[in-house]
Design a protein around this motif. Structure first.
Motif, PDB file in Angstrom:
ATOM      1  N   ASP A  38       0.835  -1.199   0.000  1.00 32.89           N
ATOM      2  CA  ASP A  38       0.000   0.000   0.000  1.00 32.89           C
ATOM      3  C   ASP A  38       0.872   1.252   0.000  1.00 32.89           C
ATOM      4  O   ASP A  38       1.470   1.598   1.021  1.00 32.89           O
ATOM      5  CB  ASP A  38      -0.913  -0.023   1.244  1.00 32.89           C
ATOM      6  N   HIS A  39       0.960   1.870  -1.165  1.00 32.92           N
ATOM      7  CA  HIS A  39       1.621   3.178  -1.310  1.00 32.92           C
ATOM      8  C   HIS A  39       0.717   4.000  -2.214  1.00 32.92           C
ATOM      9  O   HIS A  39       0.400   3.548  -3.314  1.00 32.92           O
ATOM     10  CB  HIS A  39       3.014   3.045  -1.937  1.00 32.92           C
ATOM     11  N   LEU A  81       4.341  -9.318  10.196  1.00 32.48           N
ATOM     12  CA  LEU A  81       5.013  -9.311   8.898  1.00 32.48           C
ATOM     13  C   LEU A  81       6.348  -8.590   9.088  1.00 32.48           C
ATOM     14  O   LEU A  81       6.368  -7.376   9.323  1.00 32.48           O
ATOM     15  CB  LEU A  81       4.156  -8.591   7.847  1.00 32.48           C
ATOM     16  N   GLN A 136       9.304  -3.864  12.536  1.00 30.41           N
ATOM     17  CA  GLN A 136      10.771  -4.005  12.557  1.00 30.41           C
ATOM     18  C   GLN A 136      11.318  -3.630  13.924  1.00 30.41           C
ATOM     19  O   GLN A 136      12.187  -4.294  14.455  1.00 30.41           O
ATOM     20  CB  GLN A 136      11.406  -3.073  11.519  1.00 30.41           C
ATOM     21  N   GLY A 137      10.843  -2.534  14.460  1.00 29.22           N
ATOM     22  CA  GLY A 137      11.354  -2.021  15.737  1.00 29.22           C
ATOM     23  C   GLY A 137      10.976  -2.947  16.895  1.00 29.22           C
ATOM     24  O   GLY A 137      10.013  -3.701  16.798  1.00 29.22           O
ATOM     25  N   ARG A 152       3.915  11.474  11.394  1.00 30.25           N
ATOM     26  CA  ARG A 152       3.705  10.107  11.899  1.00 30.25           C
ATOM     27  C   ARG A 152       3.982  10.090  13.402  1.00 30.25           C
ATOM     28  O   ARG A 152       4.965   9.501  13.843  1.00 30.25           O
ATOM     29  CB  ARG A 152       4.596   9.134  11.136  1.00 30.25           C
ATOM     30  N   GLY A 204       3.446   2.828   8.571  1.00 32.59           N
ATOM     31  CA  GLY A 204       3.479   3.639   7.349  1.00 32.59           C
ATOM     32  C   GLY A 204       4.849   4.253   7.157  1.00 32.59           C
ATOM     33  O   GLY A 204       5.667   4.310   8.087  1.00 32.59           O
ATOM     34  N   VAL A 240       1.495  -3.525   3.792  1.00 30.80           N
ATOM     35  CA  VAL A 240       0.580  -3.188   4.841  1.00 30.80           C
ATOM     36  C   VAL A 240       0.026  -1.772   4.632  1.00 30.80           C
ATOM     37  O   VAL A 240       0.690  -0.922   4.040  1.00 30.80           O
ATOM     38  CB  VAL A 240       1.269  -3.243   6.239  1.00 30.80           C
ATOM     39  N   LYS A 273       3.624   9.159  17.343  1.00 30.76           N
ATOM     40  CA  LYS A 273       3.302   7.998  18.181  1.00 30.76           C
ATOM     41  C   LYS A 273       2.839   6.772  17.359  1.00 30.76           C
ATOM     42  O   LYS A 273       1.701   6.308  17.486  1.00 30.76           O
ATOM     43  CB  LYS A 273       2.237   8.373  19.207  1.00 30.76           C
ATOM     44  N   PRO A 274       3.732   6.257  16.532  1.00 31.61           N
ATOM     45  CA  PRO A 274       3.314   5.163  15.642  1.00 31.61           C
ATOM     46  C   PRO A 274       2.877   3.893  16.375  1.00 31.61           C
ATOM     47  O   PRO A 274       1.954   3.212  15.935  1.00 31.61           O
ATOM     48  CB  PRO A 274       4.571   4.902  14.799  1.00 31.61           C
ATOM     49  N   LEU A 275       3.560   3.618  17.476  1.00 29.03           N
ATOM     50  CA  LEU A 275       3.213   2.400  18.226  1.00 29.03           C
ATOM     51  C   LEU A 275       1.784   2.513  18.771  1.00 29.03           C
ATOM     52  O   LEU A 275       0.980   1.583  18.670  1.00 29.03           O
ATOM     53  CB  LEU A 275       4.212   2.239  19.383  1.00 29.03           C
ATOM     54  N   THR A 276       1.490   3.680  19.325  1.00 30.28           N
ATOM     55  CA  THR A 276       0.159   3.936  19.884  1.00 30.28           C
ATOM     56  C   THR A 276      -0.891   3.918  18.781  1.00 30.28           C
ATOM     57  O   THR A 276      -1.976   3.353  18.949  1.00 30.28           O
ATOM     58  CB  THR A 276       0.160   5.310  20.607  1.00 30.28           C
ATOM     59  N   LYS A 307       9.636  -2.506  19.873  1.00 30.96           N
ATOM     60  CA  LYS A 307       8.322  -2.372  20.530  1.00 30.96           C
ATOM     61  C   LYS A 307       7.196  -2.809  19.596  1.00 30.96           C
ATOM     62  O   LYS A 307       6.209  -3.394  20.037  1.00 30.96           O
ATOM     63  CB  LYS A 307       8.116  -0.921  20.990  1.00 30.96           C
ATOM     64  N   MET A 308       7.351  -2.512  18.314  1.00 33.22           N
ATOM     65  CA  MET A 308       6.314  -2.914  17.348  1.00 33.22           C
ATOM     66  C   MET A 308       6.283  -4.448  17.233  1.00 33.22           C
ATOM     67  O   MET A 308       5.220  -5.041  17.121  1.00 33.22           O
ATOM     68  CB  MET A 308       6.592  -2.267  15.994  1.00 33.22           C
ATOM     69  N   ASN A 336       9.762  -7.317   7.635  1.00 32.12           N
ATOM     70  CA  ASN A 336      10.414  -6.967   6.383  1.00 32.12           C
ATOM     71  C   ASN A 336      11.906  -7.305   6.462  1.00 32.12           C
ATOM     72  O   ASN A 336      12.717  -6.433   6.763  1.00 32.12           O
ATOM     73  CB  ASN A 336      10.235  -5.459   6.176  1.00 32.12           C
TER      74      ASN A 336
HETATM   75  N1  F42 Z   1       4.946   0.637   4.579  1.00 35.55           N
HETATM   76  C1  F42 Z   1       4.150   1.204   3.670  1.00 35.55           C
HETATM   77  O1  F42 Z   1       3.968   2.444   3.687  1.00 35.55           O
HETATM   78  N2  F42 Z   1       3.523   0.432   2.723  1.00 35.55           N
HETATM   79  C2  F42 Z   1       3.670  -0.916   2.671  1.00 35.55           C
HETATM   80  O2  F42 Z   1       3.069  -1.566   1.802  1.00 35.55           O
HETATM   81  C3  F42 Z   1       4.515  -1.539   3.631  1.00 35.55           C
HETATM   82  C4  F42 Z   1       4.698  -2.930   3.693  1.00 35.55           C
HETATM   83  C5  F42 Z   1       5.381  -3.504   4.755  1.00 35.55           C
HETATM   84  C6  F42 Z   1       5.431  -4.896   4.910  1.00 35.55           C
HETATM   85  C7  F42 Z   1       6.079  -5.455   6.005  1.00 35.55           C
HETATM   86  C8  F42 Z   1       6.683  -4.624   6.949  1.00 35.55           C
HETATM   87  O3  F42 Z   1       7.310  -5.176   8.001  1.00 35.55           O
HETATM   88  C9  F42 Z   1       6.670  -3.260   6.804  1.00 35.55           C
HETATM   89  C10 F42 Z   1       6.020  -2.662   5.720  1.00 35.55           C
HETATM   90  N3  F42 Z   1       5.944  -1.265   5.568  1.00 35.55           N
HETATM   91  C11 F42 Z   1       5.150  -0.706   4.605  1.00 35.55           C
HETATM   92  C12 F42 Z   1       6.701  -0.360   6.496  1.00 35.55           C
HETATM   93  C13 F42 Z   1       5.887  -0.022   7.738  1.00 35.55           C
HETATM   94  O4  F42 Z   1       4.777   0.773   7.410  1.00 35.55           O
HETATM   95  C14 F42 Z   1       6.787   0.714   8.781  1.00 35.55           C
HETATM   96  O5  F42 Z   1       7.239   1.923   8.225  1.00 35.55           O
HETATM   97  C15 F42 Z   1       7.986  -0.102   9.179  1.00 35.55           C
HETATM   98  O6  F42 Z   1       7.565  -1.384   9.563  1.00 35.55           O
HETATM   99  C16 F42 Z   1       8.805   0.549  10.311  1.00 35.55           C
HETATM  100  O7  F42 Z   1       8.076   0.534  11.483  1.00 35.55           O
HETATM  101  P1  F42 Z   1       8.660  -0.083  12.840  1.00 35.55           P
HETATM  102  O8  F42 Z   1       8.000  -1.361  13.092  1.00 35.55           O
HETATM  103  O9  F42 Z   1      10.136  -0.095  12.841  1.00 35.55           O
HETATM  104  O10 F42 Z   1       8.124   0.976  13.879  1.00 35.55           O
HETATM  105  C17 F42 Z   1       8.687   2.285  13.930  1.00 35.55           C
HETATM  106  C18 F42 Z   1       7.586   3.270  13.550  1.00 35.55           C
HETATM  107  C19 F42 Z   1       9.193   2.581  15.344  1.00 35.55           C
HETATM  108  O11 F42 Z   1       9.722   3.637  15.589  1.00 35.55           O
HETATM  109  N4  F42 Z   1       9.004   1.659  16.245  1.00 35.55           N
HETATM  110  C20 F42 Z   1       9.480   1.751  17.607  1.00 35.55           C
HETATM  111  C21 F42 Z   1       9.778   0.347  18.118  1.00 35.55           C
HETATM  112  O12 F42 Z   1      10.551   0.214  19.062  1.00 35.55           O
HETATM  113  O13 F42 Z   1       9.214  -0.614  17.549  1.00 35.55           O
HETATM  114  C22 F42 Z   1       8.379   2.332  18.512  1.00 35.55           C
HETATM  115  C23 F42 Z   1       8.572   3.780  18.865  1.00 35.55           C
HETATM  116  C24 F42 Z   1       7.644   4.189  20.002  1.00 35.55           C
HETATM  117  O14 F42 Z   1       7.593   3.555  21.027  1.00 35.55           O
HETATM  118  N5  F42 Z   1       6.908   5.275  19.841  1.00 35.55           N
HETATM  119  C25 F42 Z   1       6.020   5.778  20.862  1.00 35.55           C
HETATM  120  C26 F42 Z   1       4.579   5.563  20.393  1.00 35.55           C
HETATM  121  O15 F42 Z   1       3.668   5.738  21.219  1.00 35.55           O
HETATM  122  O16 F42 Z   1       4.388   5.322  19.220  1.00 35.55           O
HETATM  123  C27 F42 Z   1       6.191   7.277  20.997  1.00 35.55           C
HETATM  124  C28 F42 Z   1       7.527   7.676  21.494  1.00 35.55           C
HETATM  125  C29 F42 Z   1       7.629   9.202  21.635  1.00 35.55           C
HETATM  126  O17 F42 Z   1       8.698   9.629  22.041  1.00 35.55           O
HETATM  127  O18 F42 Z   1       6.665   9.897  21.377  1.00 35.55           O
END
Ligand code: F42
Length: 334
Positions: A38-39, A179, A163-164, A110, A98, A65, A112-115, A166-167, A181
């Motif tokens: 999804d883009h 899922l 990936q992260g 973007r 996203g 996603v 608070k992505p986790l929330t 917490k997520m 990546n």
């Molecule tokens: N992104 C798209 O836009 N389109 C797609 O089709 C797509 C496919 C896809 C498939 C599999 C996959 O694993 C990822 C995919 N993505 C796609 C990318 C996805 O949308 C994410 O960009 C990517 O997975 C990265 O996210 P992440 O899991 O690494 O999480 C990031 C956002 C992150 O920072 N995570 C932290 C963590 O530790 O996991 C959490 C940070 C946190 O705790 N934040 C707090 C909160 O409440 O959110 C706030 C902290 C504060 O200080 O405010």
């Protein structure tokens, strides 16, 4: 007997009939799932999914996603339940944070992505299972009341793209699946214990979570052709990887810069020429069906339960899916 299931990922950039034809073939070749990325700049994920729902019979299908920033979770729930009806209960939902940069270009922060993902999943699950939601008070989303005029058809499992750390834990806590990546055992050795931790926090076990390797794959009869098809994709992965991931694979910031620098200037030959063997090994599963088979078996040992053939799939998607269906899938199904 293996319980590994198989999926393909399609990026809807080609003509509608082409992606539809590939989806029909994926079903014929024995894949269990098709995930559509999804883009917003590509063709609409839901238009493609509706076509696929119409032209296939058994394969499960969903966005892989979507994100909660561009489309409100209530609308996504309604769309997924509609897709579930249209497909006779075959819809699956992938949700993630996203892409930060793309959302930024649209003026969407973007925050608070986790929330945001946590609250979205809570909204989805309630609407999927009860058809209505009332008095939801989150930090990002609040819903006074929403009621859908129709029911879902199947289970509608929710997969969290993560990936992260917490997520990953969140996916274990709330998701029916994750899922991830990534393509290399190192990344899954990192991810699986975090998913387990999240699952245990919620009184669940790892067996409650379908752990998907959303891998970059290039299958071909000739290894050099597989590498050629993989190289541009790996260049983009290197350029988009956070420093922590590059470090995990022993890729220096300097060598990554040799790829990302030319890429940002549109110098594609320069960028692709700077992709090293080490980068290809870290970010792609590539080679003949036998070579890929061994690498997939290694991921299964770590705890992967769904293997996704992601971009590029191979030099020619149709042929590569056929090679996988003949030379890889049967080894897990005997
Ligand atoms: N992104 C798209 O836009 N389109 C797609 O089709 C797509 C496919 C896809 C498939 C599999 C996959 O694993 C990822 C995919 N993505 C796609 C990318 C996805 O949308 C994410 O960009 C990517 O997975 C990265 O996210 P992440 O899991 O690494 O999480 C990031 C956002 C992150 O920072 N995570 C932290 C963590 O530790 O996991 C959490 C940070 C946190 O705790 N934040 C707090 C909160 O409440 O959110 C706030 C902290 C504060 O200080 O405010």
């Amino acid at each position: 007997m293996s319980s590994l299931s198989f999926a393909v990922e399609f990026v809807p950039q080609e003509a509608y009939w082409q992606t539809t034809a590939l989806g029909i073939l994926a079903e014929k070749f024995g894949f269990d799932f098709v995930w559509i990325t999804d883009h917003f700049n590509n063709r609409s994920v839901y238009v493609i999914l509706s076509l696929l729902a119409n032209y296939t019979n058994t394969i499960k299908l969903g966005p892989g996603v979507t994100n909660p920033y561009l489309i409100n979770p209530i609308q996504t729930a309604s769309t997924l339940m509609s897709l579930d009806n249209l497909s006779g209960g075959r819809a699956i939902l992938g949700i993630g944070a996203g892409d930060k940069i793309t959302l930024g270009h649209l003026g969407i922060e973007r925050s608070k992505p986790l929330t945001a993902v946590r609250e979205s999943v809570q909204i989805f699950r309630t609407l999927f299972d009860k058809g209505k939601i009332k008095g939801f008070e989150g930090k990002i989303f609040s819903v006074e009341k929403a009621k859908l005029a129709f029911d879902k058809t199947g289970e509608l499992p929710i997969y969290i793209g993560a990936q992260g750390p917490k997520m990953l834990q969140l996916s274990g806590e709330l998701g029916q699946g994750t899922l991830i990546n990534a393509s290399h055992p190192r990344d899954f050795k990192y991810a699986v214990p975090l998913i387990k931790k999240g699952a245990e926090k919620a009184g669940r076990t790892l067996t409650d979570v379908d752990i998907g390797a959303y891998a970059s794959v290039s299958v071909a009869k000739k290894p050099e052709k597989a590498t050629k098809a993989a190289t541009p994709v790996v260049a983009f992965i290197v350029a988009g990887s956070p420093p922590v991931v590059l470090e995990r694979h022993g890729i220096s910031p300097e060598s990554a810069q040799k790829v990302s620098g030319p890429l940002t200037k549109g110098d594609f030959p320069g960028a692709f020429g700077a992709v090293t063997e080490e980068m290809l090994e870290s970010f792609c599963i590539r080679g003949t069906p036998d070579e890929c088979l061994e690498k997939i078996k290694a991921l299964e040992k770590i705890g992967i339960t769904q293997f996704i053939f992601g971009s590029p799939i191979g030099p020619k998607k149709r042929q590569s899916m056929e090679l996988a269906s003949e030379g890889i899938l049967p080894h897990f199904r005997e």
